[in-house]
Design a protein around this motif. Sequence first.
Motif, PDB file in Angstrom:
ATOM      1  N   VAL A   2      -5.999  86.165  60.328  1.00  0.00           N
ATOM      2  CA  VAL A   2      -6.603  84.863  60.048  1.00  0.00           C
ATOM      3  C   VAL A   2      -6.085  83.872  61.082  1.00  0.00           C
ATOM      4  O   VAL A   2      -4.979  84.033  61.611  1.00  0.00           O
ATOM      5  N   PRO A   3      -6.856  82.826  61.392  1.00  0.00           N
ATOM      6  CA  PRO A   3      -6.487  81.974  62.531  1.00  0.00           C
ATOM      7  C   PRO A   3      -5.513  80.852  62.225  1.00  0.00           C
ATOM      8  O   PRO A   3      -5.091  80.156  63.146  1.00  0.00           O
ATOM      9  N   SER A   4      -5.156  80.651  60.951  1.00  0.00           N
ATOM     10  CA  SER A   4      -4.271  79.528  60.633  1.00  0.00           C
ATOM     11  C   SER A   4      -3.471  79.822  59.376  1.00  0.00           C
ATOM     12  O   SER A   4      -3.833  80.672  58.555  1.00  0.00           O
ATOM     13  N   ARG A   5      -2.372  79.094  59.209  1.00  0.00           N
ATOM     14  CA  ARG A   5      -1.553  79.247  58.003  1.00  0.00           C
ATOM     15  C   ARG A   5      -2.321  78.779  56.769  1.00  0.00           C
ATOM     16  O   ARG A   5      -2.107  79.297  55.667  1.00  0.00           O
ATOM     17  N   HIS A   6      -3.195  77.826  56.946  1.00  0.00           N
ATOM     18  CA  HIS A   6      -4.025  77.347  55.848  1.00  0.00           C
ATOM     19  C   HIS A   6      -4.857  78.494  55.276  1.00  0.00           C
ATOM     20  O   HIS A   6      -4.932  78.685  54.052  1.00  0.00           O
ATOM     21  N   VAL A   7      -5.460  79.299  56.140  1.00  0.00           N
ATOM     22  CA  VAL A   7      -6.267  80.425  55.675  1.00  0.00           C
ATOM     23  C   VAL A   7      -5.371  81.520  55.109  1.00  0.00           C
ATOM     24  O   VAL A   7      -5.732  82.194  54.137  1.00  0.00           O
ATOM     25  N   TRP A   8      -4.189  81.709  55.699  1.00  0.00           N
ATOM     26  CA  TRP A   8      -3.239  82.689  55.155  1.00  0.00           C
ATOM     27  C   TRP A   8      -2.934  82.379  53.695  1.00  0.00           C
ATOM     28  O   TRP A   8      -2.929  83.279  52.835  1.00  0.00           O
ATOM     29  N   LYS A   9      -2.695  81.118  53.378  1.00  0.00           N
ATOM     30  CA  LYS A   9      -2.412  80.720  51.990  1.00  0.00           C
ATOM     31  C   LYS A   9      -3.618  81.000  51.087  1.00  0.00           C
ATOM     32  O   LYS A   9      -3.455  81.400  49.930  1.00  0.00           O
ATOM     33  N   THR A  10      -4.812  80.796  51.629  1.00  0.00           N
ATOM     34  CA  THR A  10      -6.022  81.073  50.854  1.00  0.00           C
ATOM     35  C   THR A  10      -6.083  82.540  50.453  1.00  0.00           C
ATOM     36  O   THR A  10      -6.382  82.884  49.298  1.00  0.00           O
ATOM     37  N   TYR A  11      -5.808  83.433  51.388  1.00  0.00           N
ATOM     38  CA  TYR A  11      -5.848  84.872  51.093  1.00  0.00           C
ATOM     39  C   TYR A  11      -4.799  85.263  50.056  1.00  0.00           C
ATOM     40  O   TYR A  11      -5.077  85.985  49.092  1.00  0.00           O
ATOM     41  N   VAL A  12      -3.583  84.794  50.260  1.00  0.00           N
ATOM     42  CA  VAL A  12      -2.494  85.203  49.371  1.00  0.00           C
ATOM     43  C   VAL A  12      -2.705  84.649  47.967  1.00  0.00           C
ATOM     44  O   VAL A  12      -2.495  85.349  46.965  1.00  0.00           O
ATOM     45  N   SER A  13      -3.145  83.397  47.879  1.00  0.00           N
ATOM     46  CA  SER A  13      -3.379  82.811  46.552  1.00  0.00           C
ATOM     47  C   SER A  13      -4.561  83.450  45.843  1.00  0.00           C
ATOM     48  O   SER A  13      -4.675  83.359  44.618  1.00  0.00           O
ATOM     49  N   SER A  14      -5.427  84.136  46.599  1.00  0.00           N
ATOM     50  CA  SER A  14      -6.571  84.824  46.000  1.00  0.00           C
ATOM     51  C   SER A  14      -6.238  86.249  45.579  1.00  0.00           C
ATOM     52  O   SER A  14      -7.089  86.943  45.018  1.00  0.00           O
ATOM     53  N   GLY A  15      -5.023  86.719  45.864  1.00  0.00           N
ATOM     54  CA  GLY A  15      -4.610  88.028  45.403  1.00  0.00           C
ATOM     55  C   GLY A  15      -4.467  89.100  46.457  1.00  0.00           C
ATOM     56  O   GLY A  15      -4.127  90.243  46.137  1.00  0.00           O
ATOM     57  N   ALA A  56      -6.377  62.955  53.232  1.00  0.00           N
ATOM     58  CA  ALA A  56      -7.393  63.696  52.482  1.00  0.00           C
ATOM     59  C   ALA A  56      -6.819  64.144  51.146  1.00  0.00           C
ATOM     60  O   ALA A  56      -5.604  64.286  50.988  1.00  0.00           O
ATOM     61  N   THR A  57      -7.690  64.367  50.180  1.00  0.00           N
ATOM     62  CA  THR A  57      -7.301  64.873  48.863  1.00  0.00           C
ATOM     63  C   THR A  57      -8.073  66.148  48.569  1.00  0.00           C
ATOM     64  O   THR A  57      -9.181  66.360  49.078  1.00  0.00           O
ATOM     65  N   ARG A  58      -7.468  67.015  47.757  1.00  0.00           N
ATOM     66  CA  ARG A  58      -8.116  68.279  47.419  1.00  0.00           C
ATOM     67  C   ARG A  58      -9.235  68.024  46.410  1.00  0.00           C
ATOM     68  O   ARG A  58      -9.062  67.274  45.441  1.00  0.00           O
ATOM     69  N   ARG A  59     -10.365  68.675  46.632  1.00  0.00           N
ATOM     70  CA  ARG A  59     -11.551  68.491  45.779  1.00  0.00           C
ATOM     71  C   ARG A  59     -12.045  69.862  45.337  1.00  0.00           C
ATOM     72  O   ARG A  59     -12.287  70.748  46.165  1.00  0.00           O
ATOM     73  N   SER A  60     -12.184  70.039  44.029  1.00  0.00           N
ATOM     74  CA  SER A  60     -12.643  71.322  43.491  1.00  0.00           C
ATOM     75  C   SER A  60     -14.092  71.581  43.888  1.00  0.00           C
ATOM     76  O   SER A  60     -14.905  70.652  44.022  1.00  0.00           O
ATOM     77  N   LEU A  61     -14.372  72.886  44.089  1.00  0.00           N
ATOM     78  CA  LEU A  61     -15.713  73.261  44.547  1.00  0.00           C
ATOM     79  C   LEU A  61     -16.181  74.499  43.794  1.00  0.00           C
ATOM     80  O   LEU A  61     -15.481  75.512  43.745  1.00  0.00           O
ATOM     81  N   THR A  62     -17.349  74.406  43.200  1.00  0.00           N
ATOM     82  CA  THR A  62     -18.011  75.581  42.629  1.00  0.00           C
ATOM     83  C   THR A  62     -19.422  75.637  43.165  1.00  0.00           C
ATOM     84  O   THR A  62     -20.046  74.604  43.419  1.00  0.00           O
ATOM     85  N   THR A  63     -19.904  76.855  43.345  1.00  0.00           N
ATOM     86  CA  THR A  63     -21.258  77.054  43.855  1.00  0.00           C
ATOM     87  C   THR A  63     -21.770  78.394  43.382  1.00  0.00           C
ATOM     88  O   THR A  63     -21.009  79.374  43.343  1.00  0.00           O
ATOM     89  N   PRO A  64     -23.035  78.482  43.003  1.00  0.00           N
ATOM     90  CA  PRO A  64     -23.579  79.775  42.572  1.00  0.00           C
ATOM     91  C   PRO A  64     -23.541  80.829  43.676  1.00  0.00           C
ATOM     92  O   PRO A  64     -23.602  82.022  43.390  1.00  0.00           O
ATOM     93  N   ALA A  65     -23.436  80.388  44.918  1.00  0.00           N
ATOM     94  CA  ALA A  65     -23.479  81.336  46.038  1.00  0.00           C
ATOM     95  C   ALA A  65     -22.198  82.145  46.162  1.00  0.00           C
ATOM     96  O   ALA A  65     -22.189  83.201  46.785  1.00  0.00           O
ATOM     97  N   VAL A  66     -21.081  81.634  45.577  1.00  0.00           N
ATOM     98  CA  VAL A  66     -19.790  82.307  45.738  1.00  0.00           C
ATOM     99  C   VAL A  66     -19.097  82.423  44.381  1.00  0.00           C
ATOM    100  O   VAL A  66     -18.959  81.425  43.667  1.00  0.00           O
ATOM    101  N   ASN A  67     -18.686  83.654  44.048  1.00  0.00           N
ATOM    102  CA  ASN A  67     -17.851  83.892  42.872  1.00  0.00           C
ATOM    103  C   ASN A  67     -16.407  83.924  43.341  1.00  0.00           C
ATOM    104  O   ASN A  67     -15.916  84.930  43.844  1.00  0.00           O
ATOM    105  N   PHE A  68     -15.711  82.785  43.211  1.00  0.00           N
ATOM    106  CA  PHE A  68     -14.368  82.662  43.775  1.00  0.00           C
ATOM    107  C   PHE A  68     -13.358  83.479  42.984  1.00  0.00           C
ATOM    108  O   PHE A  68     -13.449  83.598  41.755  1.00  0.00           O
ATOM    109  N   ALA A  69     -12.378  84.026  43.673  1.00  0.00           N
ATOM    110  CA  ALA A  69     -11.297  84.788  43.040  1.00  0.00           C
ATOM    111  C   ALA A  69     -10.225  83.834  42.531  1.00  0.00           C
ATOM    112  O   ALA A  69      -9.826  82.909  43.237  1.00  0.00           O
ATOM    113  N   GLY A  70      -9.785  84.034  41.302  1.00  0.00           N
ATOM    114  CA  GLY A  70      -8.643  83.283  40.780  1.00  0.00           C
ATOM    115  C   GLY A  70      -8.942  81.843  40.435  1.00  0.00           C
ATOM    116  O   GLY A  70      -8.052  81.006  40.440  1.00  0.00           O
ATOM    117  N   GLY A  71     -10.174  81.508  40.173  1.00  0.00           N
ATOM    118  CA  GLY A  71     -10.513  80.141  39.814  1.00  0.00           C
ATOM    119  C   GLY A  71     -11.481  79.519  40.800  1.00  0.00           C
ATOM    120  O   GLY A  71     -12.068  80.198  41.637  1.00  0.00           O
TER     121      GLY A  71
END
Length: 782
Positions: free
Chosen positions: A521-534, A699-714
Amino acid sequence: MKAVLPGCRPVVFWKAPVYDPSGYGDEARHLIKTVQRFWPLRVEPAGRFSEEFVRGMSHEDRQLFGRLQKQPLSDEYLSVTHLPAYAFCPDEKALYNIGRTVFETDRIPPPWVEACNRMDEIWVPTAFNVETFRRSGVRVPVHVVPQGIDSEFFRPGLRPLSIPGRRGFAFLSVFEWTHRKGWDLLLKAWAEAFSPNEDVCLILRTYPINALDSGNVEQIIQGWIDRFLRRDLGKSPRDVAPIIVLGTQIPAHAMPRLYASADAFVLPSRGEGWGRPYMEAMACGLPVIGTRWGGNLAFMNSDNSYLVDIEGLEGVGGQMEIGFYHGHCWAAPSLASLMTLLRRVYDHPHEARLKGARARQDVVQKWNWQMAAGEALKRLEEITCSLKKGGGGPKGVGHLPEETDRIEVIWEGPQLIYSSLANINRELCLCLMEREGVSLSIHPNDPRQLEPEDDGKIKRLVQCFHRHIGMSRCVHIRHEWPPNFSPPERGHWVIIQPWEYGRLPREWVRPMSTLVDEIWVPSRHVWKTYVSSGVPAERVHVVPNGVNPDIFRPDVQALPLDTRKRFKFLFVGGTIWRKGIDVLLAAYRSVFRHSDDVALVIKDFGQDSFYKGQGAVETIKEIQGDPTGPEILYVSDDLDERSMPGLYRACDCLVHPYRGEGFAMPVLEAMACGLPVIVTEGGATDDFCLPRFAYRIKATRRSLTTPAVNFAGGAGWVLEPDERHLQRLLRHVYEHRDEAREEAEKAAEHAHCHYSWQRVTDQVLERIRHIVGQPVARLQPH
């Protein structure tokens, strides 16, 4: 064949041209001088003998080699024949026969193959020759024993030699006058690149093939040059910038002073087994122009050298000075590329000096004779241990490079389209092509938009398309969109996959956790995304994207833009919600009016492909149609990597208020071109947009849901940039331009120093070499 007695180190009987000024002689002398300090050694002079050269040797060297010629030879000894392979003849009395040699084309002649196969093993200086020797039919073990350099002897700061006729800026070339060295290309490029009234000259230290001592060499070479200029180019010597020929042999002790007399080194060789003058010039801190093919790529790369693109390989014709090249292939250096680099070095001396300093640093750290001799000593020790155990030597079980050292990399993904993803694939593949120990096969899967005839780099890539190699050590790297989770047929498997939404799609987690060996992955931000997703943390590794510092730099020419406004903000990317274009348009419209001396340049991407129907084109048109609104210049045309730097330099600040990014390539490119950047805080750009030189939007974190993606872990999430803070930053940069330029200089230095593609490739190779030592993940029980 006898075994070595326990506790004994057999004498090495080293036959080499120690009294010859050639490259063979130079490397033999240095290897012998270092090896003899640790291993009993006897020298037998072989090959050519130059009285003039011997007179120029130091007294210590003459004494040393005289003494080594008298070293007693025991009954048990190892033989090293350090000559062109046609001279190999096994010593029947030796316990073991080693051939040390090198070759410059894509293969070796059949007589060389036969001679090599009569020895017990072969030493060559680079993996380039490991491949060419094995491909030609050499069956005995082939080992890399590199060359080196005495960086205390070849160093900057020495008193230059006096060169009559030298002008203000001097290029130097050192070579034997053969077609392989590309003297014809050099003269053509020189005649076209510079006019006779420019303050520049070309110094040639050259000599006819097989010539040992001086005689009337200068007159001979000068006559050849004059005839070539008149016959082939229709020019007289007065029509070109001065060419100075040095035919008198320069003593070995004075060679560093010759390099000190020049400002740059150039040699457009068609093939090198190593390329000693390149390394000598680099050690002296000179910027070096050399060919992007051959053994010299063991130590030359785009970070420390100016590499001449090649137009492919060409057959060696029958007119060559050395007959056994006939029927082989070697590089066809690009004349246009050579001319461009000559002008580049001359027109940008500060940049060239920095590249020369990097070359010096690399050579000092990585290429000394102690390291080279260490490889030779290691092999002598291994051979001796094997002889003590079995008496037959390690023949037949030695170094098989394509099985134990070389790695096949299969790179799958788009190459020939206008996109950041394809650009990443192109740049990393181009760098991998230069690296030792890698055989690359590219498997593109995209409709072709870029044509090979338009770009030398594309030509080089196309040569690797669907190349069949078939090695046992294979790493399959896949970088495409959408991700493809069908496992490759063989080898280890890497997926490069950024993601922008805080959580992964649920269906990605299992294959990435069980089938894929590593995810890059190209950044630590994305690394955290993968690990937090399992996904297990040990499977995910940060390998950033990069930038080509030769292309994206602050001194490129600005692209003309259709605006009279003097200050220009720039947005580069798809005009979609995820990239925050709506936030930027609202903030820009709130801060500025039509009367302000400012414009916003929007370079849109993907409106005809991957972002079709998602862009903000209608909103942009609405603002453009408002007579009171600030000016917007909308650009949708495809711009290649040669045009994009000009667009960056035409503007004054890049703004990228993204909600979600895996890396944000345009931000790094803008930094490398010397632009200040305004970016969202807390996301992927935090890795390289440091607070000391980047303007970061709260910036602040904003929750996102979309029918196009079934997110892992919430639910997934994005970052919502603060529009009011962006307004303040836009106004601040507009009103504090000197401060912004100072910040941009720091940003450019950081981008060039830490995020060049060569540095990224170092990380790629580090991961690859780790992966091949591990079990294949998908073949393990789960």
